[in-house]
Design a protein around this motif. Sequence first.
Motif, mmCIF file in Angstrom:
data_model
loop_
_atom_site.group_PDB
_atom_site.id
_atom_site.type_symbol
_atom_site.label_atom_id
_atom_site.label_comp_id
_atom_site.label_asym_id
_atom_site.label_seq_id
_atom_site.Cartn_x
_atom_site.Cartn_y
_atom_site.Cartn_z
ATOM 1 N N PHE A 145 -8.601 4.956 4.398
ATOM 2 C CA PHE A 145 -7.545 5.408 3.491
ATOM 3 C C PHE A 145 -6.180 5.356 4.177
ATOM 4 N N LEU A 146 -6.116 5.837 5.426
ATOM 5 C CA LEU A 146 -4.858 5.881 6.159
ATOM 6 C C LEU A 146 -4.343 4.484 6.465
ATOM 7 N N ASP A 147 -5.245 3.536 6.738
ATOM 8 C CA ASP A 147 -4.819 2.159 7.000
ATOM 9 C C ASP A 147 -4.063 1.585 5.800
ATOM 10 N N GLU A 148 -4.572 1.856 4.601
ATOM 11 C CA GLU A 148 -3.917 1.333 3.403
ATOM 12 C C GLU A 148 -2.686 2.153 3.039
ATOM 13 N N ALA A 149 -2.733 3.469 3.315
ATOM 14 C CA ALA A 149 -1.582 4.331 3.018
ATOM 15 C C ALA A 149 -0.383 3.947 3.880
ATOM 16 N N VAL A 150 -0.647 3.617 5.141
ATOM 17 C CA VAL A 150 0.459 3.274 6.033
ATOM 18 C C VAL A 150 1.123 1.971 5.589
ATOM 19 N N ALA A 151 0.344 1.083 4.973
ATOM 20 C CA ALA A 151 0.925 -0.168 4.459
ATOM 21 C C ALA A 151 1.872 0.124 3.293
ATOM 22 N N LEU A 152 1.496 1.075 2.441
ATOM 23 C CA LEU A 152 2.365 1.467 1.337
ATOM 24 C C LEU A 152 3.645 2.116 1.842
ATOM 25 N N ILE A 153 3.498 3.002 2.808
ATOM 26 C CA ILE A 153 4.674 3.693 3.358
ATOM 27 C C ILE A 153 5.614 2.691 4.019
#
Length: 638
Positions: free
Chosen positions: A240-248
Amino acid sequence: MKKKLIKTAVLFISIVTFIALFAMVFGSANLVIAISTVFAILIYLSKNMTANPIKNLIRLVAFNVVMGIVAYISSINIFLAIPIDFLTLFMIASALSYTISSPMSTPFSLQYVFLISFPVSLEEMPLRLAALAASAVCIMFVQLVVNKDSVKKQSKIIIPEICSGLENKISNVKNNLNDELVDCKIKAYISRLKQVIYESRKDNYYFNNESEIKFNVLIALENINDLLSRLKKDSEADAFLDEAVALINSFKRSVKDCDVNQTNHLDPLFDAFFQKYNLDNTKDLVMMKLVYQLQCLSDYLNKMKKSDQINKKEITKNEQRTNNFKSTKKFKVKLSIDPLSRSYAFRLAFAISVFAFIVNYFNLQHGNWILFTISSLTYPFYEISRQRTGKRIFGTIIGGIIVIILFSFLQLRDAGIIVMVITLFLTIFFMDNYTYSMIFSTITAISSFVLVENSTNLSLDRIIYVIIGGACAVLLSKLVLPYQESDAEKDLKKMYDEIIVGFFNDIGSAQNYTDDFKHKIMNFMLFTGMIEDKLSALIKVSNAEMITSFIGVRHALILNIYNEYRWLLANKNCIKDYKNICQDISKNDKYRNTENDEQLIGEIISQYSLKNKVVVWESIEIIRSMNQLDLFKRASGN
């Protein structure tokens, strides 16, 4: 270091040029006004006055001119001067003490001290009043140059920095590393942008469209930062964090490039993420909240696109002053903490008026340095006055010794101008180090008289007068209407709880969901941020844990309440159901016991859908916090 040297050089050249031009236009008798103007410009750069430029300019001009007239009347009779000086300084200090650590009244109280220390004749008054009016114009001009569109300018810098901090924090969370330093840096940036938004309000209350959007972006990022610290570490969270960091990161680039209309390619990226981690499929409540806040960022990105097509300066409501305006104004006044403002104003006014009389009555040569010292060392808190006095006396003694060596032993009297220029530059360079800046400012001040005075005696005079003024400031802070940091801590905590209770009472009322109420809630959120900053500045080893705990619990609570407000604003038809849920939660003990969380989470996931899951759980957290803090029973209707 190189960047600092260049910045110092530019500031130094600007200051010297301004003072020289000001003296050429208004004469050497008004040189002190040029100096106080520079001081006011630097201090007030942190306060945005461009939201109401014409009104603020008129106020500044009137304020300065009246100050000049009053100072002239004070100079006519030394006995009449006592009540005049006292009342004038008391009004200046009490009216402009907006902050605890550094009163905004300082440049104007110092200017008044300059005016009574260097009076002019009646024939010279028109030029002095013109100089004071020009001073106000200069302050406003720099404001327009530096602070115009400050929200837009600072957001472009600060929001990407916050996003970078969140990326680093996510990396630390994944690798089980300490994220305390990153967290502090993120919070510092958030606090800085909140201050910019606070200062950009029109009439100290209203927000334009751009400020409103950037404020909500900031709150979403603040929520994400808090939630990352609470996320459970497992394989699902890592993915989840891997994809969230891409959004951020994508959001950061869109803000940094400042061209949101060219970011349509980001929409599929956001859509794919939300499809995978929609609130129906996500079981972890913290992860649900993170998804919700990322959805908010996506929504605000779209709003920023639309805002380019409308007037960003437009105020989003009728500017009629309402009860909401008055309720926030009450807290704005309190942010100066009334007892603190009054005690500070009384001590400053009393000391200056008394010693101004003594200096004039006994005709003390260079005795005005007592007044300058009192003006610069009288602080709201006794503790600050005591610390600054020691540093000032130490700096003055060292500076005085250096002057004696340079001009008495080394006989460098002809190098006075060179010494002044060098030490003025060093004063600016070391502006953030009080001791060093005092050493060099002492040399600068004394060097200006070296060409016509005995340098040894002058240095000793200055040291003696600084000691007298410093001792006076400390004694008054200790003995006369004392207000200590512990008093401020108590008042700030009380104020914070009052805002929370008022916020909680307002949030569930359907009649409150108007544009005007939106401004009120945003003001309250900024107020709590300012209170947190002031409380953090009071942290010592002895009270660190207590203050940190106080801020932490209430910060999480106020964010939850604001999140509820934003949800209700978008779902006004659900307000009645929301109030029923809150009443059920508040009356049912099972919601208050954290041991029942697993069961409660299961019920929420099975009974509610989409964003309702988040708002229901936040309602539980709000009720728990209100009870924990013993605030729930103070809220109306409970």
